[in-house]
Scaffold this motif. Structure first.
Motif, mmCIF file in Angstrom:
data_model
loop_
_atom_site.group_PDB
_atom_site.id
_atom_site.type_symbol
_atom_site.label_atom_id
_atom_site.label_comp_id
_atom_site.label_asym_id
_atom_site.label_seq_id
_atom_site.Cartn_x
_atom_site.Cartn_y
_atom_site.Cartn_z
ATOM 1 N N ALA A 513 48.634 27.241 42.512
ATOM 2 C CA ALA A 513 48.686 28.484 41.739
ATOM 3 C C ALA A 513 48.157 29.660 42.552
ATOM 4 O O ALA A 513 48.778 30.721 42.610
ATOM 5 C CB ALA A 513 47.892 28.326 40.444
ATOM 6 N N SER A 514 47.002 29.471 43.216
ATOM 7 C CA SER A 514 46.413 30.616 43.902
ATOM 8 C C SER A 514 47.190 30.970 45.164
ATOM 9 O O SER A 514 47.143 32.099 45.620
ATOM 10 C CB SER A 514 44.939 30.352 44.224
ATOM 11 N N ASN A 515 47.909 29.990 45.732
ATOM 12 C CA ASN A 515 48.720 30.299 46.911
ATOM 13 C C ASN A 515 49.976 31.069 46.560
ATOM 14 O O ASN A 515 50.395 31.948 47.292
ATOM 15 C CB ASN A 515 49.115 29.008 47.625
ATOM 16 N N PHE A 516 50.584 30.704 45.449
ATOM 17 C CA PHE A 516 51.876 31.317 45.134
ATOM 18 C C PHE A 516 51.750 32.569 44.273
ATOM 19 O O PHE A 516 52.619 33.411 44.293
ATOM 20 C CB PHE A 516 52.767 30.300 44.412
ATOM 21 N N PHE A 517 50.685 32.649 43.478
ATOM 22 C CA PHE A 517 50.672 33.707 42.471
ATOM 23 C C PHE A 517 49.478 34.634 42.572
ATOM 24 O O PHE A 517 49.086 35.265 41.606
ATOM 25 C CB PHE A 517 50.755 33.088 41.068
ATOM 26 N N GLN A 518 48.898 34.734 43.768
ATOM 27 C CA GLN A 518 47.815 35.689 43.936
ATOM 28 C C GLN A 518 48.379 37.110 43.907
ATOM 29 O O GLN A 518 49.443 37.366 44.470
ATOM 30 C CB GLN A 518 47.119 35.448 45.280
ATOM 31 N N VAL A 519 47.687 37.994 43.220
ATOM 32 C CA VAL A 519 48.088 39.390 43.193
ATOM 33 C C VAL A 519 46.968 40.201 43.821
ATOM 34 O O VAL A 519 45.793 39.911 43.612
ATOM 35 C CB VAL A 519 48.316 39.879 41.736
ATOM 36 N N MET A 588 30.970 39.354 46.355
ATOM 37 C CA MET A 588 32.069 39.724 45.487
ATOM 38 C C MET A 588 31.661 39.693 44.024
ATOM 39 O O MET A 588 30.785 38.941 43.626
ATOM 40 C CB MET A 588 33.240 38.766 45.670
ATOM 41 N N GLY A 589 32.363 40.489 43.236
ATOM 42 C CA GLY A 589 32.243 40.363 41.790
ATOM 43 C C GLY A 589 33.414 39.520 41.320
ATOM 44 O O GLY A 589 34.562 39.885 41.536
ATOM 45 N N ILE A 590 33.120 38.394 40.718
ATOM 46 C CA ILE A 590 34.199 37.516 40.278
ATOM 47 C C ILE A 590 34.035 37.233 38.796
ATOM 48 O O ILE A 590 32.982 36.786 38.344
ATOM 49 C CB ILE A 590 34.187 36.181 41.050
ATOM 50 N N ALA A 591 35.074 37.536 38.018
ATOM 51 C CA ALA A 591 35.053 37.232 36.590
ATOM 52 C C ALA A 591 36.143 36.206 36.317
ATOM 53 O O ALA A 591 37.287 36.408 36.696
ATOM 54 C CB ALA A 591 35.312 38.494 35.777
ATOM 55 N N THR A 592 35.762 35.106 35.698
ATOM 56 C CA THR A 592 36.770 34.126 35.326
ATOM 57 C C THR A 592 37.159 34.389 33.881
ATOM 58 O O THR A 592 36.352 34.260 32.969
ATOM 59 C CB THR A 592 36.219 32.697 35.482
ATOM 60 N N ILE A 593 38.398 34.853 33.725
ATOM 61 C CA ILE A 593 38.880 35.186 32.389
ATOM 62 C C ILE A 593 40.036 34.260 32.081
ATOM 63 O O ILE A 593 41.090 34.347 32.714
ATOM 64 C CB ILE A 593 39.337 36.658 32.320
ATOM 65 N N GLY A 594 39.844 33.380 31.125
ATOM 66 C CA GLY A 594 40.893 32.403 30.838
ATOM 67 C C GLY A 594 41.178 31.599 32.083
ATOM 68 O O GLY A 594 40.294 30.973 32.657
ATOM 69 N N LEU A 595 42.416 31.655 32.550
ATOM 70 C CA LEU A 595 42.804 30.865 33.709
ATOM 71 C C LEU A 595 42.711 31.654 35.014
ATOM 72 O O LEU A 595 42.897 31.103 36.077
ATOM 73 C CB LEU A 595 44.236 30.357 33.537
ATOM 74 N N TYR A 616 41.755 41.347 43.448
ATOM 75 C CA TYR A 616 42.702 40.237 43.492
ATOM 76 C C TYR A 616 42.719 39.552 42.134
ATOM 77 O O TYR A 616 41.698 39.483 41.450
ATOM 78 C CB TYR A 616 42.270 39.173 44.493
ATOM 79 N N ILE A 617 43.880 39.054 41.745
ATOM 80 C CA ILE A 617 43.908 38.084 40.653
ATOM 81 C C ILE A 617 44.229 36.741 41.286
ATOM 82 O O ILE A 617 45.284 36.562 41.900
ATOM 83 C CB ILE A 617 44.951 38.451 39.588
ATOM 84 N N ASN A 618 43.305 35.833 41.181
ATOM 85 C CA ASN A 618 43.483 34.495 41.741
ATOM 86 C C ASN A 618 43.628 33.518 40.590
ATOM 87 O O ASN A 618 42.638 33.125 39.981
ATOM 88 C CB ASN A 618 42.276 34.100 42.584
ATOM 89 N N PRO A 619 44.855 33.125 40.281
ATOM 90 C CA PRO A 619 45.005 32.252 39.124
ATOM 91 C C PRO A 619 44.519 30.830 39.398
ATOM 92 O O PRO A 619 44.727 30.297 40.490
ATOM 93 C CB PRO A 619 46.518 32.267 38.848
ATOM 94 N N LEU A 620 43.858 30.256 38.426
ATOM 95 C CA LEU A 620 43.500 28.832 38.397
ATOM 96 C C LEU A 620 42.557 28.379 39.515
ATOM 97 O O LEU A 620 42.436 27.186 39.761
ATOM 98 C CB LEU A 620 44.763 27.961 38.445
ATOM 99 N N VAL A 621 41.874 29.318 40.172
ATOM 100 C CA VAL A 621 40.965 28.874 41.236
ATOM 101 C C VAL A 621 39.850 28.005 40.661
ATOM 102 O O VAL A 621 39.368 27.068 41.304
ATOM 103 C CB VAL A 621 40.381 30.086 41.986
ATOM 104 N N ILE A 622 39.485 28.282 39.401
ATOM 105 C CA ILE A 622 38.416 27.496 38.783
ATOM 106 C C ILE A 622 38.767 26.001 38.770
ATOM 107 O O ILE A 622 37.894 25.143 38.814
ATOM 108 C CB ILE A 622 38.140 28.024 37.355
ATOM 109 N N TRP A 623 40.059 25.685 38.758
ATOM 110 C CA TRP A 623 40.474 24.280 38.785
ATOM 111 C C TRP A 623 40.016 23.589 40.060
ATOM 112 O O TRP A 623 39.784 22.387 40.066
ATOM 113 C CB TRP A 623 42.001 24.169 38.662
ATOM 114 N N ILE A 624 39.930 24.349 41.129
ATOM 115 C CA ILE A 624 39.482 23.737 42.380
ATOM 116 C C ILE A 624 38.038 23.275 42.250
ATOM 117 O O ILE A 624 37.683 22.174 42.675
ATOM 118 C CB ILE A 624 39.624 24.744 43.547
ATOM 119 N N TRP A 625 37.212 24.098 41.614
ATOM 120 C CA TRP A 625 35.790 23.714 41.464
ATOM 121 C C TRP A 625 35.655 22.575 40.454
ATOM 122 O O TRP A 625 34.815 21.686 40.623
ATOM 123 C CB TRP A 625 34.929 24.907 41.082
ATOM 124 N N ILE A 626 36.480 22.602 39.404
ATOM 125 C CA ILE A 626 36.456 21.482 38.448
ATOM 126 C C ILE A 626 36.875 20.202 39.160
ATOM 127 O O ILE A 626 36.243 19.151 39.031
ATOM 128 C CB ILE A 626 37.389 21.774 37.253
#
Lengths: 662, 147
Positions: A513-519, A588-595, A616-626
């Protein structure tokens, strides 16, 4: 303290050399007393090294700036935990830490296996002591952490700002410990090669110790990824940087080993291959330790920034020559007991897995050292960046994920293809449906395929659990949870292994997700201005000036809205540490909002409060830590001692199976 | 394991030094990886790593190609500009100089005299527009001596 530390190191070196000689002599002349004395020498060396570590740590804690090492890395105003971490914050300290880990694990291994692997023990001792002796030699004569300054400064320079981060508490010690722990399986492998006792008995010992190294190194890599994500402002967690790559290499080869060792245990095949993987893991660990210190790869200056470089290189060459030489010498004894019967068998599945891991390791290694090779052969220094690794390793990882789904469903020796297809039909169908649906939704064929593979493999793995749980419930009326716990306890190698597979799959989701859909967006904002990114609106609230004990901090406050609703507020910082004012360090300031992770980097600012922010919007990075947390659980499950009774039964069962296979 | 002694009798014809099928599988993987690596190196993933003088010498050869240039930041050459503006600076290897324009986040360790590596497409007689700016510590775990 300095005298105590350096004294302990010198005595440790002498004792290590004595132990080395005693263990070899004891083994050759068959004098058990000498071997026993060598084992005790190992314990003694370890005690002395621990004494030196305590001396160094207390020098740090008491701010003993007479020591060059302490003065260069700590200061009075640093928080205590960073003062402690500064101990391994430089070359000398991290090498000392390396020896300590080798000593502690080596002593433990010698204690645990003192009765079970009697014939191997002298050579295991010798190998461990040779590694320690080399490092102690370096620590005593080439790079001593106890060197004194001619003039004692009033205060120290402080730790490099980049290292003043919670990541410093976890990443270096875990990574270095992971590197160092490969010494123990390496020592067993060398002992097996030297004695020619290449049967299966040493495998169990080796597997467990490799598991320790592999698990610790994996955690170290994860901690490193987390650290990079939080402080290096490029919005990513893995940059295919040479130093990262060399840390990944032993993890890849040891992962391959942990798979192929099963084949050797069950079918007596792949013996040469397994020993090669162990040698490679250790050599790559030493290489990793050495490269970090040498400036060999990332720098335009070609060679050895540090004095220890040549010693490591010499040692690497020696280990490689001796290891490969022994391997060739023992080649006749390492023939497979059996041949592969069918390509659709579990063993060929494992073999394919190993080939892929080896290919991954090779490609990563090649990309990392390519600048050196290209300069050597074409006198043009060519470097490769992340696109190279994505292009080469991406497909390999994807095939590995597919194999992770198919492999466990293959039977030993030969698989009935119809049965295989029947077992896989539902996951296969779900995977295909997922691929179609994701293609329509995401419009990114590669990502859709990758996600579909994850769906397929996850389902296969979960079905494996479900089948086993059902079988247990039929037999003993347990609840689902008890059945699962019993599975993990009784057959931890299989079901703990699947837990690690699930961890990898969870991480894969985050990575894809974070590779393909980073904004990514860059903004120039005045306080109160807002900017839109994806479904979010960020509002810049202005700058704040603060002071901590050791630094001045500029903080940019940012509110994050989604659908007109305030979801979170973050602050992105630049720290100006005392003594390092020209090196403002970002947090960095990082807020995890939903996914999604909304990731805010403060770039530059003016006194009037204008600032440029990169978001940046990094989708689903939290999954890596989980996934990382699940990886730790899985490793623990793999390592959990099996109940004595079950082990006996399993042993009998395994023996029974081997005879019945005949 | 004691079981190894009881190894099943393997048909002799099957027992060879290497298995042809395995060889084919291994070669297939090696070929695929080799191909991926080769194309990876041909594409923009690879860049020429040069010093500033080398870049000047080989200007014709690397024109329009991706280059990675290492050098020290010329003291006093940094023009950071306001927020949102590109950073201009020069790097040198002691003999030649190269102008660099970088539009991106200001890296942590960026100052006069620091060793940096810039990466971008080279066009002769233009400042190089870098998309990557790497700053280097002598070594990752080594602190720079504080003044």
């Amino acid at each position: 303290m300095a005298e105590l530390g350096s004294g302990a190191l010198i005595i440790a070196l002498m004792l290590a050399v004595y132990g080395l000689a005693a263990s070899l002599l004891g083994a050759r002349r068959r004098v058990p007393e000498l071997v026993t004395s060598a084992i005790r020498a190992t314990w003694g060396v370890t005690l002395l090294v621990v004494t030196a570590v305590i001396a160094l740590v207390s020098a740090f804690l008491t701010h003993d700036f007479r020591l060059a090492y302490v003065a260069g890395r700590s200061s009075r105003d640093m928080p205590t935990h960073y003062v402690l971490a500064a101990f391994y914050g430089g070359q000398e300290g991290s090498l000392l830490y390396w020896v300590m880990i080798v000593g502690i694990l080596g002593s433990l291994a010698l204690y645990v296996h003192r009765r079970s692997d009697r014939a191997l023990i002298p050579y295991v001792t010798a190998t461990i002591l040779s590694v320690m002796a080399l490092l102690l030699f370096i620590l005593t004569f080439v790079a001593s952490p106890f060197e004194l300054l001619p003039v004692t400064p009033i205060d120290g320079a402080g730790l490099n700002p980049l290292l003043r981060d919670p990541g410093m508490m976890a990443h270096p010690p875990l990574l270095l410990a992971g590197y160092a722990s490969f010494t123990v399986p390496f020592a067993f492998a060398m002992a097996a090669l030297i004695t020619g006792r290449l049967g299966a008995e040493w495998l169990r010992s080796i597997r467990r110790w490799t598991l320790v190294a592999w698990g610790v190194l994996g955690c170290g890599l994860l901690a490193g990824a987390w650290w990079a994500y939080h402080v290096l402002g490029w919005g990513g967690y893995w940059g295919w940087d040479p130093v990262e790559n060399v840390a990944l290499l032993p993890w890849l080869t040891s992962t391959a080993f942990l798979h192929s060792v099963i084949v050797q245990e069950r079918r007596g095949m792949l013996k040469v291959w397994n020993l090669s993987l162990l040698l490679a893991s250790f050599i790559l660990s030493v290489f990793g330790t050495f490269v970090v210190r040498s400036g060999l790869l990332s720098s335009v200056h070609a060679f050895a920034v540090s004095k220890v470089g040549p010693w490591f290189l010499l040692y690497l060459a020696a280990v490689a020559i001796v290891g490969i030489g022994l391997l060739i010498y023992r080649l006749p004894a390492l023939q497979s007991d059996r041949a592969i019967e069918s390509m659709t068998s579990r063993e060929s599945g494992f073999l394919l897995n190993n080939l892929l891991f080896a290919a991954l390791a090779f490609a990563t290694f090649w990309g990392t050292v390519f600048p050196l090779f290209s300069e050597l052969f074409w006198s043009t220094k060519l470097t490769v960046g992340p696109p190279f690794y994505n292009q080469v390793n991406g497909p390999l990882l994807l095939v590995l994920l597919v194999l992770m789904g198919i492999g466990p469903m293959l039977a030993w020796r030969r698989t009935d293809l119809r049965l295989l297809l029947r077992n896989l039909r539902w996951p296969l169908l779900a995977g295909l449906l997922a691929a179609g649906a994701l293609l329509l939704w995401l419009r990114e064929p590669l990502a859709a395929v990758a996600f579909a593979v994850v769906v397929f493999t996850t389902l296969v793995t979960l079905l494996e659990y479900l089948r086993a749980i059902r079988a247990r419930r039929r037999a003993s009326q347990e609840s689902y949870l008890t059945a699962l716990a019993q599975l993990l306890r009784r057959n931890n190698r299989r079901y703990g292994g699947y837990l690690v597979h699930l961890a990898v799959l969870i991480m894969a989701v985050g990575v894809i997700a974070s590779n393909f859909f980073q904004v990514e967006r860059q903004y120039l904002l005045r306080p109160g201005d807002s900017g839109a990114i994806g479904p979010y609106t960020i509002v810049y609230r202005g700058l704040d000036d603060r002071r901590t004990a050791d630094a001045e901090v500029i903080a940019a406050r940012v509110d994050i809205y989604r659908g007109g609703e305030l979801r979170d507020s973050v602050e992105s910082y630049r720290y100006f540490y005392r003594n390092y004012e020209d090196q403002p360090t970002a947090r960095m300031g990082i807020a995890t909002i939903g996914l999604d992770d909304v990731y805010v980097v403060l770039d530059r600012w003016e006194d009037d409060g204008r600032a440029s922010l990169r978001v940046y919007i990094n989708p689903l990075v939290i999954w890596i830590w989980i996934g990382g947390a699940v990886y730790i659980l899985g490793t623990l499950a793999l390592f959990w001692p099996q109940p004595a009774l079950a082990r006996q039964r399993a042993g009998r069962l395994a023996r029974g199976m081997v005879t019945s296979e005949a | 394991m004691s079981g190894t002694a009881l190894a099943q009798p393997v048909e002799k014809s099957r027992r060879r030094w290497f298995d042809l099928r395995l060889l084919v599988a291994a070669l297939a993987i090696a070929g695929a990886v080799g191909y991926l690596m080769y194309t990876g190196l041909q594409s923009t993933a690879a860049s020429y790593f040069v010093t500033v003088s080398e870049l000047k010498q080989r200007a014709a050869e690397v024109e329009g190609k991706r280059v990675r240039v290492g050098g020290d930041v010329v003291p006093g050459s940094i023009r950071i500009g306001g927020p949102g503006e590109p950073i201009h600076f020069e790097i040198t290897d002691g003999t030649s100089r190269l102008s660099v324009v970088y539009e991106g986040v200001l890296p942590d360790i960026f100052a006069d005299g620091r060793h940096v590596i810039v990466e971008g497409t080279f066009r002769a007689s233009q400042p190089i527009t870098a998309d990557t700016l790497l700053t280097q510590c002598p070594s990752r775990f080594e602190s720079t001596p504080g003044q």
